[in-house]
Scaffold this motif. Structure first.
Motif, PDB file in Angstrom:
ATOM      1  N   ASN A 130      13.565   7.169  -2.041  1.00  6.85           N
ATOM      2  CA  ASN A 130      13.500   7.158  -0.626  1.00  6.85           C
ATOM      3  C   ASN A 130      13.908   8.357  -0.205  1.00  6.85           C
ATOM      4  N   ALA A 131      12.980   8.764   1.028  1.00  2.00           N
ATOM      5  CA  ALA A 131      13.231  10.089   1.289  1.00  2.00           C
ATOM      6  C   ALA A 131      14.465  10.337   1.890  1.00  2.00           C
ATOM      7  N   GLY A 132      15.233  11.258   1.346  1.00  2.00           N
ATOM      8  CA  GLY A 132      16.690  11.632   1.869  1.00  2.00           C
ATOM      9  C   GLY A 132      17.388  11.120   0.719  1.00  2.00           C
TER      10      GLY A 132
ATOM     11  N   GLU B  34       0.763  -1.294  -0.145  1.00  2.00           N
ATOM     12  CA  GLU B  34       0.019   0.004  -0.112  1.00  2.00           C
ATOM     13  C   GLU B  34       0.849   1.350  -0.045  1.00  2.00           C
ATOM     14  N   LEU B  35       0.248   2.246  -0.407  1.00  2.00           N
ATOM     15  CA  LEU B  35       1.231   3.309  -0.697  1.00  2.00           C
ATOM     16  C   LEU B  35       0.405   4.411  -0.030  1.00  2.00           C
TER      17      LEU B  35
ATOM     18  N   LEU C 244       8.816   7.433   1.088  1.00  2.00           N
ATOM     19  CA  LEU C 244       9.092   7.808  -0.029  1.00  2.00           C
ATOM     20  C   LEU C 244       8.704   9.306  -0.509  1.00  2.00           C
ATOM     21  N   SER C 245       9.454  10.033  -1.336  1.00  2.00           N
ATOM     22  CA  SER C 245       8.969  11.048  -2.005  1.00  2.00           C
ATOM     23  C   SER C 245       8.898  10.967  -3.497  1.00  2.00           C
ATOM     24  N   LEU C 246       8.044  11.805  -4.067  1.00  2.00           N
ATOM     25  CA  LEU C 246       7.803  12.008  -5.535  1.00  2.00           C
ATOM     26  C   LEU C 246       8.900  12.707  -6.174  1.00  2.00           C
TER      27      LEU C 246
ATOM     28  N   ASN D 291       5.719  13.513   1.295  1.00  2.00           N
ATOM     29  CA  ASN D 291       6.003  12.262   1.425  1.00  2.00           C
ATOM     30  C   ASN D 291       4.876  11.302   1.803  1.00  2.00           C
ATOM     31  N   CYS D 292       5.160  10.131   1.135  1.00  2.00           N
ATOM     32  CA  CYS D 292       4.296   9.013   1.531  1.00  2.00           C
ATOM     33  C   CYS D 292       5.076   7.806   2.109  1.00  2.00           C
TER      34      CYS D 292
END
Length: 616
Positions: free
Chosen positions: A313-315, A255-256, A299-301, A286-287
């Motif tokens: 991945n975030a960062g 799931e996102l 995560l980020s778009l 972010n999700c």
């Protein structure tokens, strides 16, 4: 601690030491029982628990595979006590297995509930595992030989369970029935007692493992949580990466989740019917990627292409899915390490099994080559015998008569008797069944009718054990004594001995004397032969022996022999007889015995027939 309660542990030092003066300081004192001193700490007992949890899992697999049933071994308790406290309450007969613990010095004991042991044997012998638990009896030699195979597997499981601490090589030392033959340490010696609950479809029992303190004392520094976890084998980094790469190819539901603006309680309370609530959209926020009900990655778009989104991945500077291993979630590391350990263990197990399979293949190949050589070089009949009879289950028992087998089956269980009888020829099996007590015949037939498959190794073990019991028994019943033996002895005895024995028996046992005389043949009985038979005897023996043997006989017998020759030969024999003069009786007896032996030989060759007169 004593049974007086916790407050009893607070004593003044003066009370302990017998000092009468005032002492202000109080001491916490633990009473020490010298009859049962604690030698294992709680941490050490905890480590032993972990070892035998692993052992119980291994034993569950081993028993279920061997007995073809759902058997379970569960750790029940680990305790310390004196050796006498454990052994004294045990009933007899029982099942004890004593094993060496190389490289440790000393021995260990494995005690199995006798009822569970008999259930195991019933299953191994093709039964359903139903026995009478109220009957207590000793196991027979054949049952012990088969049960030893079970314990050899258990000792292998013990070795594997302890492998994290020591390369233990337990070896079966002896198998006993009574406690007095299992005194491996003094009665007051402390032991570590591990109790397992053995569950089967027929019920449950107990198995106790006894480790004397002197045996495990060298391992005490290793019986700690630090050493236990530190010694666990972990997969290498290469293995972890390989598992991670494989895991990426496994499809899974995910799931996102996109986080929206926070709503306060007052905002929620102010929502009215028909009011529009803006839903969160995947724009710059972010999700979270959730799989298996757990948040895995944030995560980020990066960009949107139609209905597809590219995330990272975030960062992280790289989009997800580019193969970066540095971003592997640390929360997956323990699982990856565990999988790597399992794969390594599986690899070792497969290597061992393949090695055993290779040995069996080489053995079969060697037997085939031997059989081919024997067939090629003309020993086909023996090869066929080996292939058809000796190689078949219980084939080596088929040459024995039922009378030789029955004494060893008298006290065996009905299931064991049924297994042996079912693998014999119908004729021999029928004789054994006829020789069993009437109250056991129906039980054996019932066991044969309901018998399941039996492992070839069990049949081979039983056959070897039975052959050991039959080692001193002959395949044919040996006739010892009897009339034939008496006749044989008297026929080669001096004539005076023979006459004395016959005359004495005629006075005391006239029927026996007549029976012996009816079966005896002496030189004087040569007149019972027909003329053709006497000529055959004369042609076979030395002429001097014939003349010497005729010295003590009557004139009628001599004339009967002389009449068989023509006039010229008869004259020469009479002249030779006259020249002999006086002879010793022993010489005449010896010559007569040589002629009797020649007569027996001719009879054995079928050239003459001896017809003895019936006793009157």
């Amino acid at each position: 601690m004593s049974g007086e309660g916790p407050e009893a542990s607070l004593r003044r030092g003066s009370e302990i030491l017998g000092h009468t003066g005032s002492v202000d300081k109080e001491y916490r004192v633990k009473l020490y029982d010298f009859r049962r001193p604690d030698k294992f700490s709680m941490e050490q007992i905890w480590t032993v628990c972990n070892i035998h949890k692993s052992f119980s899992s291994l034993m569950t697999t081993s028993l279920s595979a061997t007995l073809r049933q759902d058997w379970r071994a569960e750790l029940e308790s680990v305790d310390q006590m004196t050796f006498d406290e454990f052994m004294s309450p045990l009933p007899t007969p029982n099942i004890f297995v004593v094993s060496d613990m190389d490289p440790l010095k000393g021995k260990a004991i494995y005690q199995l509930d006798p009822v569970e042991g008999r259930v195991m044997l019933d299953r191994l012998f093709g039964g359903v595992g139903e026995i009478d638990p109220t009957v207590r009896r000793e196991l027979s030699a054949m049952e012990w030989s088969v049960l030893a195979g079970i314990f050899l597997k258990i000792l292998g499981n013990i070795r594997e369970a302890w492998s994290q601490l020591i390369d233990l090589r337990p070896a079966l030392s002896s198998m006993e029935t009574y406690t007095q033959f299992c005194q491996i340490v003094p009665p007051s010696e402390m032991i570590l007692l591990v109790t397992l609950r053995i569950k089967s479809p027929m019920g449950e029992g107990r198995m106790n493992l006894v480790y004397p303190f002197l045996v495990v004392e060298p391992l005490l520094p290793k019986l700690s949580a630090k050493f236990w976890y530190g010694g666990m084998r972990r997969g290498s980094e290469k293995e972890r990466y390989a598992i991670a790469d494989t895991a990426r190819l496994i499809p899974t539901d995910a799931e996102l989740l996109v986080r929206g603006p926070l709503l306060s309680l007052s905002g929620i309370a102010g929502i009215e019917k028909g009011q529009l609530i803006p839903l969160p959209v995947l724009d710059g926020r972010n999700c979270v990627l959730r799989a298996g009900g757990v948040d895995q990655l944030e995560l980020s778009l990066v960009r949107k292409r139609g209905s597809k989104y590219e995330l990272r991945n975030a960062g992280s500077a790289e989009p997800t899915g580019t193969g970066s291993r540095a971003g592997l979630d640390d929360r997956l590391a323990p699982a990856v390490a565990g999988i790597a350990t399992d794969i390594a263990a599986l690899r070792e197990t497969l290597a061992g099994e393949l090695g055993s399979l290779g040995s069996e293949i080489r053995k079969i190949k060697g037997e085939q080559e031997t059989l081919a050589d024997r067939l090629d070089f003309g020993d086909g009949e023996a090869a066929a015998t080996d292939r058809g009879v000796a190689a078949s289950p219980m084939g080596s028992l088929r040459d024995y008569p039922a009378q030789a087998l029955l004494p060893f089956l008298a006290n065996e269980s009905a299931q064991l008797v049924a297994l042996i009888v079912a693998n014999l020829d119908d004729g021999l099996a029928a004789k054994i069944l006829d020789g069993l007590p009437e109250d056991r015949q129906a039980a054996v037939v019932e066991k044969i009718a309901s018998m399941h498959r039996v492992a070839p190794s069990v049949l081979e073990t039983l056959e070897n054990a039975f052959l050991n019991l039959l080692r001193d028994a002959r395949k044919d019943d040996a006739q010892v004594g009897g009339i034939d033996k008496v006749v044989g002895i008297l026929n080669i005895s001096p004539r005076a001995v023979e006459k004395n024995v016959i005359e004495s028996l005629e006075r005391s046992k006239p029927e026996l004397a007549e029976d012996i005389k009816r079966n005896m043949f002496v030189f004087e009985d040569i007149v019972l032969l027909d003329d053709e038979a006497i000529r055959a005897v004369v042609d076979r023996v030395d002429a001097r022996d014939l003349l010497v043997a005729m010295k003590p006989v009557s004139d009628a017998i001599r004339e009967r022999i002389f009449m068989l020759f023509d006039a010229e030969d008869a004259k020469k024999l009479r002249e030779g007889y006259a020249k002999l003069g006086k002879m010793r009786l022993s010489e005449s007896d010896a010559a007569g015995q040589r002629i009797v032996e020649a007569i027996r030989t001719l009879e054995g060759e079928g050239r003459i027939t001896i017809v003895l007169p019936e006793a009157t």
